[in-house]
Design a protein around this motif. Structure first.
Motif, PDB file in Angstrom:
ATOM      1  N   ASP A 115       0.860  -1.213  -0.045  1.00  0.00           N
ATOM      2  CA  ASP A 115      -0.012  -0.135  -0.033  1.00  0.00           C
ATOM      3  C   ASP A 115       0.787   1.268   0.258  1.00  0.00           C
ATOM      4  N   PHE A 116       0.745   2.199  -0.709  1.00  0.00           N
ATOM      5  CA  PHE A 116       1.377   3.462  -0.744  1.00  0.00           C
ATOM      6  C   PHE A 116       0.524   4.592  -0.623  1.00  0.00           C
ATOM      7  N   ASP A 117       1.026   5.560   0.276  1.00  0.00           N
ATOM      8  CA  ASP A 117       0.021   6.650   0.542  1.00  0.00           C
ATOM      9  C   ASP A 117       0.261   7.683  -0.672  1.00  0.00           C
ATOM     10  N   ALA A 118      -0.858   8.178  -1.028  1.00  0.00           N
ATOM     11  CA  ALA A 118      -1.013   8.779  -2.427  1.00  0.00           C
ATOM     12  C   ALA A 118      -1.673  10.362  -2.056  1.00  0.00           C
ATOM     13  N   GLY A 119      -1.355  10.672  -0.838  1.00  0.00           N
ATOM     14  CA  GLY A 119      -1.840  11.987  -0.437  1.00  0.00           C
ATOM     15  C   GLY A 119      -3.176  12.226   0.205  1.00  0.00           C
ATOM     16  N   ALA A 120      -3.656  13.321   0.700  1.00  0.00           N
ATOM     17  CA  ALA A 120      -4.891  13.403   1.426  1.00  0.00           C
ATOM     18  C   ALA A 120      -5.796  13.880   0.380  1.00  0.00           C
ATOM     19  N   THR A 121      -5.715  14.593  -0.509  1.00  0.00           N
ATOM     20  CA  THR A 121      -6.670  15.061  -1.427  1.00  0.00           C
ATOM     21  C   THR A 121      -6.981  14.299  -2.869  1.00  0.00           C
ATOM     22  N   TRP A 122      -8.190  14.358  -3.372  1.00  0.00           N
ATOM     23  CA  TRP A 122      -8.255  13.814  -4.570  1.00  0.00           C
ATOM     24  C   TRP A 122      -7.335  14.094  -5.670  1.00  0.00           C
ATOM     25  N   GLU A 123      -7.068  15.359  -5.679  1.00  0.00           N
ATOM     26  CA  GLU A 123      -6.188  15.869  -6.544  1.00  0.00           C
ATOM     27  C   GLU A 123      -4.606  15.295  -6.594  1.00  0.00           C
ATOM     28  N   GLU A 124      -4.288  15.299  -5.360  1.00  0.00           N
ATOM     29  CA  GLU A 124      -2.982  14.338  -4.834  1.00  0.00           C
ATOM     30  C   GLU A 124      -3.011  12.882  -5.491  1.00  0.00           C
ATOM     31  N   PHE A 125      -4.095  12.493  -5.281  1.00  0.00           N
ATOM     32  CA  PHE A 125      -4.504  10.941  -5.547  1.00  0.00           C
ATOM     33  C   PHE A 125      -4.604  10.817  -7.141  1.00  0.00           C
ATOM     34  N   ASP A 126      -5.212  11.667  -7.802  1.00  0.00           N
ATOM     35  CA  ASP A 126      -5.580  11.462  -9.067  1.00  0.00           C
ATOM     36  C   ASP A 126      -4.202  11.868  -9.826  1.00  0.00           C
ATOM     37  N   ALA A 127      -3.136  12.642  -9.374  1.00  0.00           N
ATOM     38  CA  ALA A 127      -1.717  12.814  -9.815  1.00  0.00           C
ATOM     39  C   ALA A 127      -0.953  11.412  -9.792  1.00  0.00           C
ATOM     40  N   HIS A 149      -2.225   8.381  -9.506  1.00  0.00           N
ATOM     41  CA  HIS A 149      -2.857   7.406 -10.428  1.00  0.00           C
ATOM     42  C   HIS A 149      -2.264   7.679 -11.787  1.00  0.00           C
ATOM     43  N   GLU A 150      -2.198   8.929 -12.276  1.00  0.00           N
ATOM     44  CA  GLU A 150      -1.608   9.255 -13.476  1.00  0.00           C
ATOM     45  C   GLU A 150      -0.338   8.700 -13.706  1.00  0.00           C
ATOM     46  N   LYS A 151       0.499   9.030 -12.924  1.00  0.00           N
ATOM     47  CA  LYS A 151       2.146   8.535 -12.655  1.00  0.00           C
ATOM     48  C   LYS A 151       2.200   7.202 -12.702  1.00  0.00           C
ATOM     49  N   VAL A 152       1.478   6.338 -11.911  1.00  0.00           N
ATOM     50  CA  VAL A 152       1.650   4.980 -11.795  1.00  0.00           C
ATOM     51  C   VAL A 152       1.475   4.323 -13.266  1.00  0.00           C
ATOM     52  N   LEU A 153       0.377   4.860 -13.821  1.00  0.00           N
ATOM     53  CA  LEU A 153      -0.147   4.582 -15.316  1.00  0.00           C
ATOM     54  C   LEU A 153       1.058   4.765 -16.290  1.00  0.00           C
ATOM     55  N   ALA A 154       1.467   5.701 -16.157  1.00  0.00           N
ATOM     56  CA  ALA A 154       2.909   6.074 -16.862  1.00  0.00           C
ATOM     57  C   ALA A 154       4.034   5.342 -16.800  1.00  0.00           C
ATOM     58  N   LEU A 155       4.220   4.797 -15.581  1.00  0.00           N
ATOM     59  CA  LEU A 155       5.294   3.910 -15.157  1.00  0.00           C
ATOM     60  C   LEU A 155       5.047   2.426 -15.659  1.00  0.00           C
ATOM     61  N   GLY A 156       4.008   2.000 -16.108  1.00  0.00           N
ATOM     62  CA  GLY A 156       3.646   0.863 -16.509  1.00  0.00           C
ATOM     63  C   GLY A 156       2.661  -0.047 -15.620  1.00  0.00           C
ATOM     64  N   ALA A 157       2.063   0.589 -14.555  1.00  0.00           N
ATOM     65  CA  ALA A 157       1.152  -0.186 -13.743  1.00  0.00           C
ATOM     66  C   ALA A 157      -0.167  -0.421 -14.480  1.00  0.00           C
ATOM     67  N   ARG A 158      -1.174  -1.159 -14.289  1.00  0.00           N
ATOM     68  CA  ARG A 158      -2.130  -1.690 -14.835  1.00  0.00           C
ATOM     69  C   ARG A 158      -3.467  -1.549 -13.662  1.00  0.00           C
ATOM     70  N   PRO A 159      -4.382  -0.930 -13.910  1.00  0.00           N
ATOM     71  CA  PRO A 159      -5.470  -0.630 -12.980  1.00  0.00           C
ATOM     72  C   PRO A 159      -6.200  -2.246 -12.926  1.00  0.00           C
ATOM     73  N   LEU A 160      -6.606  -2.557 -11.584  1.00  0.00           N
ATOM     74  CA  LEU A 160      -7.200  -3.864 -11.308  1.00  0.00           C
ATOM     75  C   LEU A 160      -8.717  -3.460 -11.152  1.00  0.00           C
TER      76      LEU A 160
END
Length: 134
Positions: A76-88, A90-101
């Motif tokens: 589990d990774f902390d992705a921030g306290a706001t949805w804006e931080e979380f969405d950012a 999300h976009e970064k891990v997808l760009a790195l090659g992650a795949r949403p499950l």
């Protein structure tokens, strides 16, 4: 209760230790250190020490399943306290090659599940209480 020993590593089996260590270094920070082609170690700053171990013919876990090919653990990774931080994040891990499950009901769960490039599940979590655990 006194402990017998400290955790040294969380070891992750994968087909390409360097590639997976590089992925997690870009997600959580740190610099991978190769001991040889079959073992790479990554110390996440202010976090765990991850080791990546080559396993030929690895069958990645499937999420979610309850049989023998189910996930064995996840990070589990902390992705921030706001949805804006979380969405950012999300976009970064997808760009790195992650795949949403699992991208459903994030507002209810405050987390989303992804597969890393080797197929292991991990989560990005929105932390409402970044100073401590709930």
């Amino acid at each position: 209760m006194p402990s017998v020993a400290r955790i040294r590593n969380v070891v992750i089996d994968c087909p390409d230790p360097r590639a997976l260590a590089d992925f997690y270094a870009r997600v959580g920070g740190g610099t991978p250190r190769s001991e040889d082609d079959d073992w790479v170690v990554l110390q996440i700053p202010e976090g765990p020490r991850l080791a990546f171990q080559r396993v030929e013919g690895l069958t990645p876990p499937e999420w979610p399943r309850a049989d023998s090919n189910a996930q064995q653990f996840h990070l589990d990774f902390d992705a921030g306290a706001t949805w804006e931080e979380f969405d950012a994040a999300h976009e970064k891990v997808l760009a790195l090659g992650a795949r949403p499950l699992d991208l459903e009901d994030r507002e209810k769960k405050d987390f989303q599940v992804y597969a890393d490039p080797a197929g292991h599940p991990f989560c990005l979590c929105r932390i409402e209480n970044p100073e401590g655990l709930e």
